[in-house]
Design an enzyme around this catalytic site. Structure first.
Site, PDB file in Angstrom:
ATOM      1  N   ASP A 127       0.827  -1.206   0.000  1.00  0.00           N
ATOM      2  CA  ASP A 127       0.000   0.000   0.000  1.00  0.00           C
ATOM      3  C   ASP A 127       0.864   1.260   0.000  1.00  0.00           C
ATOM      4  O   ASP A 127       1.959   1.263   0.569  1.00  0.00           O
ATOM      5  CB  ASP A 127      -0.905  -0.026   1.241  1.00  0.00           C
ATOM      6  CG  ASP A 127      -2.047   0.976   1.135  1.00  0.00           C
ATOM      7  OD1 ASP A 127      -2.287   1.507   0.039  1.00  0.00           O
ATOM      8  OD2 ASP A 127      -2.702   1.237   2.163  1.00  0.00           O
ATOM      9  N   GLY A 128       0.339   2.305  -0.603  1.00  0.00           N
ATOM     10  CA  GLY A 128       0.989   3.620  -0.503  1.00  0.00           C
ATOM     11  C   GLY A 128       1.602   4.122  -1.796  1.00  0.00           C
ATOM     12  O   GLY A 128       2.279   5.160  -1.805  1.00  0.00           O
ATOM     13  N   HIS A 164       2.876   3.332  -8.873  1.00  0.00           N
ATOM     14  CA  HIS A 164       2.717   1.897  -9.124  1.00  0.00           C
ATOM     15  C   HIS A 164       3.943   1.335  -9.848  1.00  0.00           C
ATOM     16  O   HIS A 164       4.387   0.231  -9.571  1.00  0.00           O
ATOM     17  CB  HIS A 164       1.460   1.641  -9.961  1.00  0.00           C
ATOM     18  CG  HIS A 164       0.183   2.005  -9.252  1.00  0.00           C
ATOM     19  ND1 HIS A 164      -0.099   1.584  -7.961  1.00  0.00           N
ATOM     20  CD2 HIS A 164      -0.888   2.746  -9.637  1.00  0.00           C
ATOM     21  CE1 HIS A 164      -1.283   2.053  -7.604  1.00  0.00           C
ATOM     22  NE2 HIS A 164      -1.778   2.766  -8.589  1.00  0.00           N
ATOM     23  N   SER A 196      -7.229  -5.763  -6.207  1.00  0.00           N
ATOM     24  CA  SER A 196      -8.360  -6.336  -5.477  1.00  0.00           C
ATOM     25  C   SER A 196      -9.627  -6.287  -6.329  1.00  0.00           C
ATOM     26  O   SER A 196      -9.692  -5.548  -7.326  1.00  0.00           O
ATOM     27  CB  SER A 196      -8.595  -5.577  -4.166  1.00  0.00           C
ATOM     28  OG  SER A 196      -9.233  -4.340  -4.439  1.00  0.00           O
ATOM     29  N   ARG A 213     -11.363   2.264  -9.665  1.00  0.00           N
ATOM     30  CA  ARG A 213     -10.395   3.352  -9.901  1.00  0.00           C
ATOM     31  C   ARG A 213     -10.531   3.861 -11.340  1.00  0.00           C
ATOM     32  O   ARG A 213     -11.090   3.177 -12.192  1.00  0.00           O
ATOM     33  CB  ARG A 213      -8.978   2.831  -9.636  1.00  0.00           C
ATOM     34  CG  ARG A 213      -8.781   2.497  -8.167  1.00  0.00           C
ATOM     35  CD  ARG A 213      -7.358   2.130  -7.842  1.00  0.00           C
ATOM     36  NE  ARG A 213      -7.248   1.891  -6.410  1.00  0.00           N
ATOM     37  CZ  ARG A 213      -6.145   2.051  -5.698  1.00  0.00           C
ATOM     38  NH1 ARG A 213      -5.033   2.438  -6.279  1.00  0.00           N
ATOM     39  NH2 ARG A 213      -6.148   1.815  -4.410  1.00  0.00           N
ATOM     40  N   LEU A 250      10.142 -21.415  -3.890  1.00  0.00           N
ATOM     41  CA  LEU A 250       9.252 -20.394  -3.313  1.00  0.00           C
ATOM     42  C   LEU A 250       8.002 -20.301  -4.178  1.00  0.00           C
ATOM     43  O   LEU A 250       8.111 -20.269  -5.407  1.00  0.00           O
ATOM     44  CB  LEU A 250       9.962 -19.020  -3.315  1.00  0.00           C
ATOM     45  CG  LEU A 250       9.103 -17.785  -3.060  1.00  0.00           C
ATOM     46  CD1 LEU A 250       8.702 -17.691  -1.595  1.00  0.00           C
ATOM     47  CD2 LEU A 250       9.842 -16.508  -3.450  1.00  0.00           C
ATOM     48  N   ARG A 253       1.469  -4.977   6.138  1.00  0.00           N
ATOM     49  CA  ARG A 253       0.837  -3.909   5.343  1.00  0.00           C
ATOM     50  C   ARG A 253       1.695  -2.657   5.449  1.00  0.00           C
ATOM     51  O   ARG A 253       2.037  -2.227   6.554  1.00  0.00           O
ATOM     52  CB  ARG A 253      -0.584  -3.600   5.815  1.00  0.00           C
ATOM     53  CG  ARG A 253      -1.231  -2.526   4.932  1.00  0.00           C
ATOM     54  CD  ARG A 253      -2.692  -2.301   5.189  1.00  0.00           C
ATOM     55  NE  ARG A 253      -3.242  -1.423   4.147  1.00  0.00           N
ATOM     56  CZ  ARG A 253      -4.450  -1.514   3.625  1.00  0.00           C
ATOM     57  NH1 ARG A 253      -5.277  -2.432   4.053  1.00  0.00           N
ATOM     58  NH2 ARG A 253      -4.848  -0.684   2.689  1.00  0.00           N
TER      59      ARG A 253
HETATM   60  C1  FPP Z   1      -2.081   0.185  -3.238  1.00  0.00           C
HETATM   61  O1  FPP Z   1      -1.569   1.491  -3.240  1.00  0.00           O
HETATM   62  C2  FPP Z   1      -1.497  -0.548  -4.342  1.00  0.00           C
HETATM   63  C3  FPP Z   1      -2.209  -1.080  -5.356  1.00  0.00           C
HETATM   64  C4  FPP Z   1      -3.670  -1.019  -5.458  1.00  0.00           C
HETATM   65  C5  FPP Z   1      -1.519  -1.762  -6.472  1.00  0.00           C
HETATM   66  C6  FPP Z   1      -0.281  -2.524  -6.099  1.00  0.00           C
HETATM   67  C7  FPP Z   1       0.471  -2.735  -7.317  1.00  0.00           C
HETATM   68  C8  FPP Z   1       1.810  -2.724  -7.445  1.00  0.00           C
HETATM   69  C9  FPP Z   1       2.749  -2.633  -6.323  1.00  0.00           C
HETATM   70  C10 FPP Z   1       2.409  -2.869  -8.781  1.00  0.00           C
HETATM   71  C11 FPP Z   1       2.006  -4.175  -9.398  1.00  0.00           C
HETATM   72  C12 FPP Z   1       3.062  -4.768 -10.111  1.00  0.00           C
HETATM   73  C13 FPP Z   1       3.650  -5.915  -9.806  1.00  0.00           C
HETATM   74  C14 FPP Z   1       4.740  -6.366 -10.662  1.00  0.00           C
HETATM   75  C15 FPP Z   1       3.242  -6.764  -8.638  1.00  0.00           C
HETATM   76  P1  FPP Z   1      -2.570   2.696  -3.480  1.00  0.00           P
HETATM   77  O2  FPP Z   1      -2.592   2.991  -4.925  1.00  0.00           O
HETATM   78  O3  FPP Z   1      -3.901   2.387  -2.879  1.00  0.00           O
HETATM   79  O4  FPP Z   1      -1.835   3.816  -2.681  1.00  0.00           O
HETATM   80  P2  FPP Z   1      -2.508   5.037  -1.913  1.00  0.00           P
HETATM   81  O5  FPP Z   1      -3.341   4.452  -0.802  1.00  0.00           O
HETATM   82  O6  FPP Z   1      -1.323   5.789  -1.414  1.00  0.00           O
HETATM   83  O7  FPP Z   1      -3.320   5.806  -2.927  1.00  0.00           O
END
Ligand code: FPP
Length: 238
Positions: free
Chosen positions: A22-23, A39, A67, A73, A133, A186
């Site tokens: 997250d973040g 991202h 999710s 979004r 893994l 998290r």
């Molecule tokens: C949450 O942060 C993150 C997501 C919804 C997407 C997670 C995706 C990645 C880390 C990249 C995917 C790629 C690979 C290769 C696994 P947020 O967007 O909700 O952050 P915020 O709460 O700060 O807005």
């Protein structure tokens, strides 16, 4: 900074670590960048974290990357996320395979764009014989949806009319081949489960770190494992 890696007891590793990454959006906002840059940076962090998990001998790592709720979004963010996953699966597959990693997907393949679906299936197929893994990508994943799906699978499979048991659900979850989660991490300082692995987290130790996912580094993973190893797990006993 403590060298947490050195403090980890290799005999008491969590069998399965799950991470809510997250973040990304906040990381981008802090730098006045579009959200997708967060991202992108977040996707770059995955490889060193997987390597860090391998380095200490973790056997199962689940990553919450999309999710069932993330579809709401903006379209460009949603399509940008799938593109990042496509790039990851295409660019990293041979490296992943060479490291002995098995790719797994948890979630519903319906709705996932065709190219990405094919990339996931190809990555699973290419790495199916590996066992060092399990890297479980939770994509179009929702914990409640998973449980409903498991119950429906059980209903389809049953012969008699006996009442459902916990094991009947467990063996019909996406993660039926993985142990329950021991450690859930998290990032970003939020204290929620957000519909992640609800069943599998029943007795997990939860570690919430005040670091945005793009800033997550191997030492954060080692710290979380060390924190896990210093918790007392009682499973309802005393
Ligand atoms: C949450 O942060 C993150 C997501 C919804 C997407 C997670 C995706 C990645 C880390 C990249 C995917 C790629 C690979 C290769 C696994 P947020 O967007 O909700 O952050 P915020 O709460 O700060 O807005």
């Amino acid at each position: 900074m403590k060298d947490y890696k050195k403090l980890i007891d290799p005999a008491a590793l969590p069998k399965h670590i799950a991470i809510i990454m997250d973040g990304n959006g906040r990381w981008a906002r802090k730098k006045s960048l579009p959200r997708i840059e967060g991202h992108r940076k977040g996707a770059d962090v995955v490889e060193p974290v997987v390597d860090a998990a391998l380095a200490v001998g973790v056997k199962a790592l689940s990553l919450y990357a999309f999710s069932t709720e993330n579809w709401i979004r903006p379209d460009d963010e949603v399509s940008g996320l799938w593109t990042l996953l496509d790039i990851y699966f295409q660019m990293k597959l041979e490296k992943i395979a060479a490291r002995g990693i098995r790719i797994k997907h948890s979630g519903s393949l319906d709705k996932i764009p065709t190219d990405t679906r094919l990339n996931i299936l190809n990555a699973m197929d290419r790495t199916s014989k590996n066992s060092r893994l399990v890297l479980n990508f939770c994509l179009n994943y929702g914990g409640r949806q998973e449980i409903v799906n498991a119950v429906n699978r059980w209903l389809d499979s049953r012969e008699g009319a006996s009442p459902v048991q916990e094991a009947d659900i467990g063996k019909n979850l996406y993660t039926s081949d993985l142990p329950d989660v021991d450690l859930m991490i998290r990032t970003s300082g939020e204290y929620r489960l957000s519909n992640f692995l609800l069943w599998q987290l029943a007795y997990a130790e939860l570690v919430f770190l005040d670091v945005l996912w793009p800033d997550f580094r191997p030492h954060h993973l080692y710290k979380a494992i060390w924190m896990f190893q210093n918790r007392e797990r009682r499973y309802g006993g005393i």
